[in-house]
Write a protein that holds these residues in place. Sequence first.
Motif, mmCIF file in Angstrom:
data_model
loop_
_atom_site.group_PDB
_atom_site.id
_atom_site.type_symbol
_atom_site.label_atom_id
_atom_site.label_comp_id
_atom_site.label_asym_id
_atom_site.label_seq_id
_atom_site.Cartn_x
_atom_site.Cartn_y
_atom_site.Cartn_z
ATOM 1 N N TRP A 120 0.827 -1.207 0.000
ATOM 2 C CA TRP A 120 0.000 0.000 0.000
ATOM 3 C C TRP A 120 0.862 1.258 0.000
ATOM 4 O O TRP A 120 0.541 2.234 -0.676
ATOM 5 N N VAL A 121 1.957 1.248 0.761
ATOM 6 C CA VAL A 121 2.864 2.400 0.786
ATOM 7 C C VAL A 121 3.467 2.613 -0.598
ATOM 8 O O VAL A 121 3.531 3.742 -1.100
ATOM 9 N N SER A 122 3.903 1.530 -1.229
ATOM 10 C CA SER A 122 4.456 1.635 -2.577
ATOM 11 C C SER A 122 3.412 2.203 -3.539
ATOM 12 O O SER A 122 3.709 3.082 -4.361
ATOM 13 N N THR A 123 2.194 1.722 -3.431
ATOM 14 C CA THR A 123 1.119 2.204 -4.295
ATOM 15 C C THR A 123 0.926 3.712 -4.138
ATOM 16 O O THR A 123 0.884 4.454 -5.115
ATOM 17 N N ALA A 124 0.820 4.151 -2.884
ATOM 18 C CA ALA A 124 0.546 5.567 -2.610
ATOM 19 C C ALA A 124 1.737 6.458 -2.930
ATOM 20 O O ALA A 124 1.563 7.566 -3.450
ATOM 21 N N ALA A 125 2.939 5.985 -2.640
ATOM 22 C CA ALA A 125 4.129 6.831 -2.770
ATOM 23 C C ALA A 125 4.741 6.819 -4.168
ATOM 24 O O ALA A 125 5.380 7.788 -4.568
ATOM 25 N N VAL A 126 4.550 5.732 -4.906
ATOM 26 C CA VAL A 126 5.247 5.604 -6.186
ATOM 27 C C VAL A 126 4.277 5.468 -7.362
ATOM 28 O O VAL A 126 4.307 6.269 -8.297
ATOM 29 N N GLN A 127 3.423 4.454 -7.330
ATOM 30 C CA GLN A 127 2.585 4.182 -8.498
ATOM 31 C C GLN A 127 1.514 5.255 -8.715
ATOM 32 O O GLN A 127 1.306 5.686 -9.848
ATOM 33 N N VAL A 128 0.832 5.693 -7.661
ATOM 34 C CA VAL A 128 -0.211 6.714 -7.838
ATOM 35 C C VAL A 128 0.362 8.010 -8.419
ATOM 36 O O VAL A 128 -0.198 8.556 -9.384
ATOM 37 N N PRO A 129 1.484 8.528 -7.892
ATOM 38 C CA PRO A 129 2.040 9.747 -8.519
ATOM 39 C C PRO A 129 2.435 9.546 -9.990
ATOM 40 O O PRO A 129 2.231 10.451 -10.814
ATOM 41 N N ASP A 130 2.969 8.373 -10.320
ATOM 42 C CA ASP A 130 3.327 8.138 -11.729
ATOM 43 C C ASP A 130 2.085 8.057 -12.612
ATOM 44 O O ASP A 130 2.085 8.550 -13.736
ATOM 45 N N HIS A 131 1.024 7.458 -12.105
ATOM 46 C CA HIS A 131 -0.234 7.456 -12.867
ATOM 47 C C HIS A 131 -0.730 8.884 -13.058
ATOM 48 O O HIS A 131 -1.271 9.218 -14.118
ATOM 49 N N GLY A 132 -0.552 9.702 -12.049
ATOM 50 C CA GLY A 132 -0.931 11.109 -12.168
ATOM 51 C C GLY A 132 -0.163 11.805 -13.268
ATOM 52 O O GLY A 132 -0.728 12.601 -14.036
ATOM 53 N N ARG A 133 1.125 11.506 -13.375
ATOM 54 C CA ARG A 133 1.941 12.109 -14.440
ATOM 55 C C ARG A 133 1.466 11.650 -15.821
ATOM 56 O O ARG A 133 1.436 12.415 -16.770
ATOM 57 N N LEU A 134 1.118 10.370 -15.916
ATOM 58 C CA LEU A 134 0.650 9.843 -17.199
ATOM 59 C C LEU A 134 -0.680 10.462 -17.622
ATOM 60 O O LEU A 134 -0.925 10.663 -18.808
ATOM 61 N N GLY A 135 -1.538 10.748 -16.649
ATOM 62 C CA GLY A 135 -2.845 11.305 -16.965
ATOM 63 C C GLY A 135 -2.904 12.816 -16.990
ATOM 64 O O GLY A 135 -3.956 13.393 -17.228
ATOM 65 N N ASP A 136 -1.781 13.458 -16.753
ATOM 66 C CA ASP A 136 -1.738 14.922 -16.728
ATOM 67 C C ASP A 136 -1.447 15.452 -18.133
ATOM 68 O O ASP A 136 -0.378 15.191 -18.692
ATOM 69 N N PRO A 137 -2.371 16.199 -18.704
ATOM 70 C CA PRO A 137 -2.133 16.728 -20.056
ATOM 71 C C PRO A 137 -0.912 17.642 -20.134
ATOM 72 O O PRO A 137 -0.337 17.814 -21.203
ATOM 73 N N ALA A 138 -0.494 18.208 -19.004
ATOM 74 C CA ALA A 138 0.658 19.111 -19.001
ATOM 75 C C ALA A 138 1.995 18.373 -18.925
ATOM 76 O O ALA A 138 3.044 18.991 -19.086
ATOM 77 N N SER A 139 1.972 17.061 -18.684
ATOM 78 C CA SER A 139 3.231 16.301 -18.600
ATOM 79 C C SER A 139 3.905 16.252 -19.965
ATOM 80 O O SER A 139 3.272 15.932 -20.973
ATOM 81 N N SER A 140 5.200 16.539 -19.955
ATOM 82 C CA SER A 140 5.956 16.494 -21.212
ATOM 83 C C SER A 140 6.170 15.040 -21.626
ATOM 84 O O SER A 140 6.104 14.129 -20.800
ATOM 85 N N PRO A 141 6.452 14.803 -22.904
ATOM 86 C CA PRO A 141 6.728 13.436 -23.359
ATOM 87 C C PRO A 141 7.866 12.774 -22.578
ATOM 88 O O PRO A 141 7.813 11.572 -22.306
#
Length: 148
Positions: A90-111
């Motif tokens: 759960w810690v890994s999910t919250a600290a690592v995977q969720v933020p990376d998913h946020g980057r993938l779904g953020d239209p402002a994230s650069s390629p």
Amino acid sequence: MIVELAHLLATAAMGGLIWFVQIVHYPLFARVGEADRVTYSRFHQTRTTFVVAPLMLAEAITAIWLLLRPPPGVDPVLTFAGITCLAAAWVSTAAVQVPDHGRLGDPASSPDVVRRAAKRLVWTNWVRTLLWSVRTLIAGMIVLHAAA
């Protein structure tokens, strides 16, 4: 024995799901084109939550139950090891995977940010894959010991 079996079922389902995500689903993020990235990422998050949330909730409730009330014949070290692995996942999910998913779904994230996040998801998810694999073995041992 119902709690032990429910725990094994939820944990094994999460174990199987995390292996699918690791081998099939996360690598696909690197193949999604920029034009479809945000839609794909948001679709992934919504659909994954729909499947994973009930399993994670059932797993957590039964893990806490087993920790507080270890079945006769089951070494409390097993239940403690199991919930420790769950907490780490759960810690890994919250600290690592969720933020990376946020980057993938953020239209402002650069390629470049998107490429790094997709790659990081694959590599860091091995931690959760290992933890849920170990948890599945522990849950199986709990059922076997409780049934003996």
